[in-house]
Design an enzyme around this catalytic site. Structure first.
Site, PDB file in Angstrom:
ATOM      1  N   ARG A 131       5.628  45.873  -8.933  1.00 27.19           N
ATOM      2  CA  ARG A 131       6.975  45.616  -8.402  1.00 27.19           C
ATOM      3  C   ARG A 131       7.024  45.810  -6.888  1.00 27.19           C
ATOM      4  O   ARG A 131       7.989  45.424  -6.257  1.00 27.19           O
ATOM      5  CB  ARG A 131       7.973  46.583  -9.060  1.00 27.19           C
TER       6      ARG A 131
ATOM      7  N   GLU B 225       3.919  34.238   1.936  1.00 27.43           N
ATOM      8  CA  GLU B 225       4.159  35.574   1.386  1.00 27.43           C
ATOM      9  C   GLU B 225       2.884  36.332   1.029  1.00 27.43           C
ATOM     10  O   GLU B 225       2.876  37.555   1.029  1.00 27.43           O
ATOM     11  CB  GLU B 225       5.130  35.543   0.201  1.00 27.43           C
TER      12      GLU B 225
ATOM     13  N   HIS C  79      12.403  15.518  14.519  1.00 30.06           N
ATOM     14  CA  HIS C  79      13.672  15.918  15.139  1.00 30.06           C
ATOM     15  C   HIS C  79      13.582  17.304  15.770  1.00 30.06           C
ATOM     16  O   HIS C  79      14.604  17.944  15.989  1.00 30.06           O
ATOM     17  CB  HIS C  79      14.816  15.853  14.119  1.00 30.06           C
TER      18      HIS C  79
ATOM     19  N   TRP D  13      10.176  51.802  -2.604  1.00 28.37           N
ATOM     20  CA  TRP D  13      10.096  50.683  -1.676  1.00 28.37           C
ATOM     21  C   TRP D  13      11.168  50.960  -0.638  1.00 28.37           C
ATOM     22  O   TRP D  13      12.360  50.940  -0.938  1.00 28.37           O
ATOM     23  CB  TRP D  13      10.373  49.376  -2.418  1.00 28.37           C
TER      24      TRP D  13
ATOM     25  N   ASN E 235      16.713  54.857  -7.945  1.00 22.53           N
ATOM     26  CA  ASN E 235      16.528  53.453  -7.541  1.00 22.53           C
ATOM     27  C   ASN E 235      17.883  52.936  -7.109  1.00 22.53           C
ATOM     28  O   ASN E 235      18.892  53.230  -7.760  1.00 22.53           O
ATOM     29  CB  ASN E 235      16.089  52.587  -8.726  1.00 22.53           C
ATOM     30  N   GLY E 236      17.916  52.114  -6.072  1.00 21.55           N
ATOM     31  CA  GLY E 236      19.185  51.534  -5.631  1.00 21.55           C
ATOM     32  C   GLY E 236      19.526  51.988  -4.229  1.00 21.55           C
ATOM     33  O   GLY E 236      18.680  52.528  -3.503  1.00 21.55           O
TER      34      GLY E 236
ATOM     35  N   CYS F 153      11.645  49.775  -6.110  1.00 20.89           N
ATOM     36  CA  CYS F 153      11.480  51.132  -6.649  1.00 20.89           C
ATOM     37  C   CYS F 153      11.372  51.117  -8.171  1.00 20.89           C
ATOM     38  O   CYS F 153      11.989  50.291  -8.842  1.00 20.89           O
ATOM     39  CB  CYS F 153      12.668  51.990  -6.265  1.00 20.89           C
TER      40      CYS F 153
ATOM     41  N   GLU G 279       8.619  25.428  -1.547  1.00 17.52           N
ATOM     42  CA  GLU G 279       8.018  26.454  -2.401  1.00 17.52           C
ATOM     43  C   GLU G 279       6.568  26.719  -1.984  1.00 17.52           C
ATOM     44  O   GLU G 279       6.115  27.875  -1.920  1.00 17.52           O
ATOM     45  CB  GLU G 279       8.115  26.016  -3.868  1.00 17.52           C
TER      46      GLU G 279
ATOM     47  N   LYS H  88       4.963  30.297  -0.802  1.00 17.91           N
ATOM     48  CA  LYS H  88       3.811  30.916  -1.470  1.00 17.91           C
ATOM     49  C   LYS H  88       2.735  31.272  -0.453  1.00 17.91           C
ATOM     50  O   LYS H  88       2.171  32.348  -0.479  1.00 17.91           O
ATOM     51  CB  LYS H  88       3.266  29.910  -2.496  1.00 17.91           C
TER      52      LYS H  88
ATOM     53  N   LYS I  83       8.483  42.835  -6.402  1.00 13.84           N
ATOM     54  CA  LYS I  83       8.598  41.815  -7.436  1.00 13.84           C
ATOM     55  C   LYS I  83      10.049  41.584  -7.824  1.00 13.84           C
ATOM     56  O   LYS I  83      10.503  40.467  -7.974  1.00 13.84           O
ATOM     57  CB  LYS I  83       7.780  42.238  -8.658  1.00 13.84           C
TER      58      LYS I  83
HETATM   59  O1  M6R Z   1      13.477  37.493 -10.068  1.00 11.66           O
HETATM   60  P1  M6R Z   1      14.041  36.393  -9.235  1.00 11.66           P
HETATM   61  O2  M6R Z   1      13.605  35.042  -9.655  1.00 11.66           O
HETATM   62  O3  M6R Z   1      15.536  36.457  -9.099  1.00 11.66           O
HETATM   63  O4  M6R Z   1      13.442  36.645  -7.783  1.00 11.66           O
HETATM   64  C1  M6R Z   1      13.830  35.862  -6.697  1.00 11.66           C
HETATM   65  C2  M6R Z   1      12.865  36.030  -5.544  1.00 11.66           C
HETATM   66  O5  M6R Z   1      12.859  37.356  -5.095  1.00 11.66           O
HETATM   67  C3  M6R Z   1      11.443  35.626  -5.929  1.00 11.66           C
HETATM   68  O6  M6R Z   1      11.398  34.333  -6.431  1.00 11.66           O
HETATM   69  C4  M6R Z   1      10.510  35.722  -4.709  1.00 11.66           C
HETATM   70  O7  M6R Z   1      10.866  34.772  -3.763  1.00 11.66           O
HETATM   71  C5  M6R Z   1       9.055  35.553  -5.148  1.00 11.66           C
HETATM   72  N1  M6R Z   1       8.288  36.695  -4.771  1.00 11.66           N
HETATM   73  C6  M6R Z   1       8.379  34.408  -4.519  1.00 11.66           C
HETATM   74  O8  M6R Z   1       7.074  34.288  -4.959  1.00 11.66           O
END
Ligand code: M6R
Length: 603
Positions: free
Chosen positions: A27, A487, A503, A74, A100-101, A2, A480, A484, A598
């Site tokens: 975001r 997502e 395994h 959001w 927000n929250g 949000c 990682e 990527k 974000k």
């Molecule tokens: O702002 P942060 O690094 O704490 O965020 C952590 C995760 O939400 C963030 O890395 C998320 O996994 C990314 N969207 C991945 O690309």
């Protein structure tokens, strides 16, 4: 997640709110809304599910007013819908609020105070505006009603409130959710992220948790929980509007992938002195030298960077290091060592899961260090020490340059601690040279991006799933790489320790399943190749990302070799590009993946 914007004292409030909301789009959100008033009875409340562009269409260019608040939502409580979108208005139409929250005790509040109120939607926010209306009938002023509502609310919040009977004021309060006041000439703004209002002002004032702020066009008044006046200096946001524009790039993600070599060089410039030696805040080094164990706490991509950090800190600084997911840590806290040091890795510095761990660590009075890309962010303010990533704003939801920046700053830190401890491995590690070589290697790969795009077009064209495998540092990168890919392209991807496939997970390999192997470590190269053969014999299509000194016939992606401790910086780049191109080929929005935000400011 949000976002909040607000403005008071400018003719074109609606346009400014819309521009601000557009800047917050990155975001992640699923609905948006604005409330604008001219203070003389002309009030506009417009909400829309979907994009800001949809909201703009509904506004039809005829929303006038000098005061307003806006919101991108959001969904947490209640589906994404126009009904659940903010702002919310009290039943009598007097109060309008954005939030927000998450309000944790909203059910209890409903039961205790609002049984007679008709709720329009299903959000936790809606109860707050009704609660303020409820208290306004029992207190003298709106400020008192707002304060009273705040005293019964539990949870995280940033609020902006407008009272139609007091249209020269926006009331603001926050707890655990970010909110800033921006200062202008005869106008003021509010925003959950400075980027949203940078086109209006670069001068901002922070608000602390528990404070209530009365924002007028020509003044702001900050009060603490009991109403005492608080004086706080403003600061100049170190952000350039150009940094947050896409320029000629089709997507922020591609721009941010390309920026990585220069981010490495910027980090070197910030953390080395004229003699080329690492230079890190001595207080941080002192803290680390005296700790007996480091606990890295992070989420998502930052968590994956933490694993590379563990290797760096153990090898260069000689300090045992554990890596933990923030969302697990507080509820399953490991047995702590006698002298722990906590490192919070967070691009945004606002991640609620990480913050709740930091709150606990602070309660235990234990030392903490935040590595973040956002100066002044919550995790930075609340940790004892901060080291900045200097990656420049990262707008794409898929984190790329923050990951490599985190590893680079962890390398700087590990090398500086190791040198302070006279660790032989640190003495032998020439950070400036190795990081510069890594930056050059990254550049080579980003320059070959079109080739990578062509290579993976058929490879990932119709697949439902995919696997990345590797060992050691290559395994950390595999985790990682898989995140990527899933997502943004929605391909179900997993990153596995290559030796672990047999395994259990090898049962998922079928004819044509894509498996990508990452091979940069001489010690384990033959084993990973063996694991790739195992999956090939079961029908998998394999693709190998291999350091040039280990490359063999048929390896499709050969990358420059760098120091083994920095290999993640280089081997991750093709995987970022693979995710990017797979998403493009499948026709999805690279920068705005579904359901994601974000900056994840709820637990
Ligand atoms: O702002 P942060 O690094 O704490 O965020 C952590 C995760 O939400 C963030 O890395 C998320 O996994 C990314 N969207 C991945 O690309």
């Amino acid at each position: 997640m949000c976002g909040i914007v607000g403005i008071i004292g400018k003719e074109n409030a609606a346009d400014i709110l819309l521009q601000g909301l557009e800047k917050l789009e990155y975001r992640g959100y699923d609905s948006a809304g604005i409330y604008v008033t001219n203070g003389q009875g002309e009030n506009h409340l417009i909400k829309s599910q979907g994009r800001i562009a949809d909201l703009q269409k509904k506004m039809n260019g005829d929303v006038n007013g000098t005061i307003g608040i806006g919101h991108t939502r959001w969904a947490t409580h209640g589906r994404p819908s126009e009904r659940n979108a903010h702002p919310h208005t009290s039943e009598n139409g007097r109060f309008t609020l954005v939030h927000n929250g998450v309000i944790e005790n909203f059910e209890e509040i409903k039961q205790e105070f609002l049984q007679d109120n008709l709720m329009e939607g299903e959000t936790d926010t809606e109860i707050v505006v009704h609660l303020i209306a409820y208290f306004s009938e029992r207190t003298e002023t709106t400020k008192d009603a707002f304060r009273q509502a705040l005293s019964v609310i539990q949870g995280s919040y940033a609020f902006a409130l407008i009272d139609t009977q007091e249209p020269e004021v926006i009331y603001v309060a926050k707890n655990k959710s970010p909110l800033l006041i921006g200062l202008g000439d005869d106008f003021n703004v509010i925003c959950s992220d400075a980027m949203a209002m940078l086109q209006e002002t670069s001068r901002f004032v922070e608000i602390a948790d528990g404070e209530l702020v009365i924002v007028r066009a020509d003044a702001i008044r900050i009060e603490d929980q009991v109403g005492n006046l608080v004086f706080r200096e403003s600061y100049e946001a170190q952000l350039d509007l150009n940094d947050i524009e896409k320029g000629t790039y089709p997507y922020y993600m591609l721009k941010e992938i390309d920026e990585q070599p220069s981010v490495m060089r910027r980090i070197l410039a910030h953390y080395t002195n004229e003699a080329g030696e690492t230079s890190v805040d001595p207080a941080v080094i002192d803290e680390a030298v005296h700790c007996d164990r480091i606990y890295i706490v992070a989420c998502g991509t930052s968590y994956h960077a933490g694993w590379a950090g563990k290797r760096l800190l153990e090898e260069l600084a000689g300090i045992p290091t554990e890596v933990h997911l923030s969302s697990e840590f507080s509820y399953n806290m490991p047995l702590l060592s006698e002298k722990p040091l906590f490192i919070f890795l967070s691009q945004s510095g606002e991640t609620a899961d990480s913050r709740q761990v930091l709150v606990k660590i602070n309660e235990l009075d234990l030392p903490s260090l935040t590595l973040t890309n956002v100066p002044g962010s919550t995790l930075s303010r609340e940790a004892k020490h901060t080291l900045l990533l200097h990656a420049g704003p990262e707008i794409a939801v898929a984190s790329t340059k923050a990951y490599t920046a985190q590893i680079a700053v962890l390398a700087v830190l590990a090398s500086a601690i190791g040198r302070a401890k006279h660790e032989p491995a640190a003495a032998a590690f020439d950070l400036s040279t190795e990081l510069s070589l890594a930056a050059a290697a990254m550049e080579t790969i980003v320059n070959e991006k079109m080739m990578i795009g062509q290579l993976i077009e058929a490879f990932l064209a119709d697949t439902r799933n995919a696997f990345y495998i590797g060992r050691g540092m290559d395994y950390f990168v595999s985790m990682e790489a898989a995140l990527k890919l899933k997502e943004i392209s929605y391909i179900q991807a997993e990153g596995f320790a290559a030796g672990e496939l047999k395994h259990g997970t090898i049962a998922l390999i079928e004819e044509g399943t894509p498996v990508i192997g990452i091979i940069t470590d001489k010690k384990t190269a033959a084993h990973t190749r063996g694991n790739l053969k195992e999956v090939e014999s079961r029908g998998a299509e394999t693709l190998r990302i291999v350091s040039d000194s280990l490359a063999g016939k048929g390896d499709q992606l050969v990358i420059p070799e760098v120091h083994p401790l920095l290999s993640a910086l280089v081997s991750v780049i093709p995987t970022q590009l693979i995710a990017y191109f797979a998403t493009l080929h499948r026709g999805y929005d690279v920068d705005k993946p579904r359901n994601l935000a974000k900056s994840v400011t709820v637990e």
